[in-house]
Design a protein around this motif. Sequence first.
Motif, PDB file in Angstrom:
ATOM      1  N   LYS A   1       0.816  -1.218   0.000  1.00  0.00           N
ATOM      2  CA  LYS A   1       0.000   0.000   0.000  1.00  0.00           C
ATOM      3  C   LYS A   1       0.848   1.267   0.000  1.00  0.00           C
ATOM      4  O   LYS A   1       0.703   2.112  -0.874  1.00  0.00           O
ATOM      5  N   CYS A   2       1.746   1.411   0.964  1.00  0.00           N
ATOM      6  CA  CYS A   2       2.555   2.638   1.048  1.00  0.00           C
ATOM      7  C   CYS A   2       3.983   2.436   0.555  1.00  0.00           C
ATOM      8  O   CYS A   2       4.770   3.392   0.509  1.00  0.00           O
ATOM      9  N   LEU A   3       4.343   1.175   0.198  1.00  0.00           N
ATOM     10  CA  LEU A   3       5.636   0.819  -0.389  1.00  0.00           C
ATOM     11  C   LEU A   3       6.827   0.985   0.553  1.00  0.00           C
ATOM     12  O   LEU A   3       7.975   0.985   0.122  1.00  0.00           O
ATOM     13  N   SER A   4       6.572   1.103   1.840  1.00  0.00           N
ATOM     14  CA  SER A   4       7.678   1.232   2.790  1.00  0.00           C
ATOM     15  C   SER A   4       8.169  -0.154   3.215  1.00  0.00           C
ATOM     16  O   SER A   4       7.479  -1.155   3.073  1.00  0.00           O
ATOM     17  N   PHE A   5       9.398  -0.189   3.734  1.00  0.00           N
ATOM     18  CA  PHE A   5       9.987  -1.403   4.301  1.00  0.00           C
ATOM     19  C   PHE A   5      10.116  -1.215   5.812  1.00  0.00           C
ATOM     20  O   PHE A   5      10.421  -0.119   6.285  1.00  0.00           O
ATOM     21  N   SER A   6       9.933  -2.204   6.620  1.00  0.00           N
ATOM     22  CA  SER A   6       9.595  -3.565   6.298  1.00  0.00           C
ATOM     23  C   SER A   6       8.399  -3.949   7.162  1.00  0.00           C
ATOM     24  O   SER A   6       8.294  -3.550   8.322  1.00  0.00           O
ATOM     25  N   MET A   7       7.491  -4.747   6.598  1.00  0.00           N
ATOM     26  CA  MET A   7       6.313  -5.169   7.340  1.00  0.00           C
ATOM     27  C   MET A   7       6.697  -6.139   8.458  1.00  0.00           C
ATOM     28  O   MET A   7       7.672  -6.885   8.361  1.00  0.00           O
ATOM     29  N   ASP A   8       5.931  -6.110   9.535  1.00  0.00           N
ATOM     30  CA  ASP A   8       6.160  -6.981  10.687  1.00  0.00           C
ATOM     31  C   ASP A   8       5.294  -8.235  10.580  1.00  0.00           C
ATOM     32  O   ASP A   8       4.130  -8.159  10.161  1.00  0.00           O
ATOM     33  N   TYR A   9       5.879  -9.383  10.964  1.00  0.00           N
ATOM     34  CA  TYR A   9       5.141 -10.641  10.951  1.00  0.00           C
ATOM     35  C   TYR A   9       4.669 -10.969  12.365  1.00  0.00           C
ATOM     36  O   TYR A   9       5.450 -10.920  13.315  1.00  0.00           O
ATOM     37  N   HIS A  10       3.364 -11.313  12.461  1.00  0.00           N
ATOM     38  CA  HIS A  10       2.816 -11.687  13.762  1.00  0.00           C
ATOM     39  C   HIS A  10       1.595 -12.569  13.548  1.00  0.00           C
ATOM     40  O   HIS A  10       0.599 -12.142  12.930  1.00  0.00           O
ATOM     41  N   ARG A  11       1.701 -13.801  14.008  1.00  0.00           N
ATOM     42  CA  ARG A  11       0.576 -14.738  13.957  1.00  0.00           C
ATOM     43  C   ARG A  11      -0.027 -14.865  12.551  1.00  0.00           C
ATOM     44  O   ARG A  11      -1.216 -14.621  12.334  1.00  0.00           O
ATOM     45  N   LYS A  12       0.826 -15.190  11.618  1.00  0.00           N
ATOM     46  CA  LYS A  12       0.439 -15.517  10.242  1.00  0.00           C
ATOM     47  C   LYS A  12      -0.046 -14.324   9.427  1.00  0.00           C
ATOM     48  O   LYS A  12      -0.604 -14.509   8.339  1.00  0.00           O
ATOM     49  N   ILE A  13       0.149 -13.124   9.895  1.00  0.00           N
ATOM     50  CA  ILE A  13      -0.206 -11.948   9.106  1.00  0.00           C
ATOM     51  C   ILE A  13       0.979 -10.974   9.085  1.00  0.00           C
ATOM     52  O   ILE A  13       1.854 -11.018   9.947  1.00  0.00           O
ATOM     53  N   TRP A  14       0.948 -10.097   8.103  1.00  0.00           N
ATOM     54  CA  TRP A  14       1.982  -9.072   7.951  1.00  0.00           C
ATOM     55  C   TRP A  14       1.338  -7.703   8.120  1.00  0.00           C
ATOM     56  O   TRP A  14       0.285  -7.428   7.536  1.00  0.00           O
ATOM     57  N   GLN A  15       1.949  -6.867   8.949  1.00  0.00           N
ATOM     58  CA  GLN A  15       1.397  -5.529   9.176  1.00  0.00           C
ATOM     59  C   GLN A  15       2.475  -4.476   8.953  1.00  0.00           C
ATOM     60  O   GLN A  15       3.614  -4.616   9.401  1.00  0.00           O
ATOM     61  N   CYS A  16       2.074  -3.412   8.248  1.00  0.00           N
ATOM     62  CA  CYS A  16       2.991  -2.317   7.977  1.00  0.00           C
ATOM     63  C   CYS A  16       3.054  -1.387   9.193  1.00  0.00           C
ATOM     64  O   CYS A  16       2.014  -0.872   9.630  1.00  0.00           O
ATOM     65  N   PRO A  17       4.229  -1.135   9.752  1.00  0.00           N
ATOM     66  CA  PRO A  17       4.332  -0.239  10.916  1.00  0.00           C
ATOM     67  C   PRO A  17       4.096   1.223  10.561  1.00  0.00           C
ATOM     68  O   PRO A  17       3.840   2.038  11.439  1.00  0.00           O
ATOM     69  N   THR A  18       4.148   1.536   9.266  1.00  0.00           N
ATOM     70  CA  THR A  18       3.975   2.923   8.825  1.00  0.00           C
ATOM     71  C   THR A  18       2.517   3.279   8.621  1.00  0.00           C
ATOM     72  O   THR A  18       2.008   4.249   9.181  1.00  0.00           O
ATOM     73  N   CYS A  19       1.804   2.465   7.789  1.00  0.00           N
ATOM     74  CA  CYS A  19       0.405   2.804   7.472  1.00  0.00           C
ATOM     75  C   CYS A  19      -0.590   1.835   8.084  1.00  0.00           C
ATOM     76  O   CYS A  19      -1.798   1.973   7.880  1.00  0.00           O
ATOM     77  N   LYS A  20      -0.092   0.812   8.793  1.00  0.00           N
ATOM     78  CA  LYS A  20      -0.921  -0.178   9.501  1.00  0.00           C
ATOM     79  C   LYS A  20      -1.683  -1.123   8.566  1.00  0.00           C
ATOM     80  O   LYS A  20      -2.583  -1.834   8.997  1.00  0.00           O
ATOM     81  N   PHE A  21      -1.328  -1.128   7.285  1.00  0.00           N
ATOM     82  CA  PHE A  21      -1.972  -2.051   6.348  1.00  0.00           C
ATOM     83  C   PHE A  21      -1.654  -3.487   6.747  1.00  0.00           C
ATOM     84  O   PHE A  21      -0.530  -3.809   7.132  1.00  0.00           O
ATOM     85  N   VAL A  22      -2.657  -4.370   6.640  1.00  0.00           N
ATOM     86  CA  VAL A  22      -2.504  -5.773   7.030  1.00  0.00           C
ATOM     87  C   VAL A  22      -2.686  -6.667   5.809  1.00  0.00           C
ATOM     88  O   VAL A  22      -3.563  -6.440   4.974  1.00  0.00           O
ATOM     89  N   SER A  23      -1.825  -7.692   5.706  1.00  0.00           N
ATOM     90  CA  SER A  23      -1.896  -8.612   4.565  1.00  0.00           C
ATOM     91  C   SER A  23      -1.489 -10.008   5.001  1.00  0.00           C
ATOM     92  O   SER A  23      -0.694 -10.176   5.928  1.00  0.00           O
TER      93      SER A  23
END
Length: 318
Positions: free
Chosen positions: A237-259
Amino acid sequence: MFVKNLKVPIILQKAEALEKRIPPNHPRISDLKSFIKNLRSGYNGERKINYYLNQIPPQRFYIFHDLRLQYGENAYFQIDALLLCSRGIFMLDGKNHSGKLTIEPNQMIQDYDGKRVIYENPISQANRHNLLLNYFLEKNKIPAVPIESLVVICRSSTELVISPGYTEAAKKVCRLSDLLKKLDGLYHRYNRELLDNKTLEKIKKLLLKKHTPLYTDLYEKFEISKTEVVTGVQCPKCLSFSMDYHRKIWQCPTCKFVSQDAYLNAVRDYFLLGNSSFTNMELRSFLHVPSSRATTYTISLLNFPYTGSTKGRSYHPP
């Protein structure tokens, strides 16, 4: 029918993966961006040509996109599109330049955005490729066959100027909108069946076997160290690095997008950046996964083939 389909060049995919994973202030970033722009422009030109080739009756030609054949010991020539039939071979060279193109006997000039760039005359290049293909076929014991070339101007907005009296260019350069008419004219000009089905099959297999994809070491070309490559999962979504992994999901610390599957592009980048396989530890380090167990789960989702035992297992792209 299409024998070798058009695909995004692997060198373009590698360059784009590298561009997004080096710091934006890297001293060679502008050179890399220019390299990508040229590759993308060439590919887009081939896509436009492919659109028109799809409209030709499939039984008329065997069509090969993006062939790179060897001549001599360490030299190659590239063909954007090759059309093979029992009457001969037709080669297409796409030019996707913007602005004004002036084709003269000794050069091609592009005037665009206040700049002037000099290129090799595409007719000279096409004639050289004709000769090299003749040598290639002769070396591989293929009977002599007529070979014709066309230079295709792919942008409708490009102003095209051919030097007065330059009749060869007037015959061999065409706009994309006239491509089918030009090819039809060439097809009917050679109205004799020169190649039987056995020979056509032999040429088809030969071209596919001898095609040699271009390999370029981008790290060396642009003087980039592998230690400068940014690792981690990029937020889609915001193209920043790096998303955090937690319990089988990835969350962006910048924009909070979840994938749940943002890591897939990162795995693709991992291989495009020059890696041929990964271990659990290597993938864990690249994706920034917090534990070996979580990495094992991620690898299980990929379902990649592997070699080796449990602890030393290496995974390969399918």
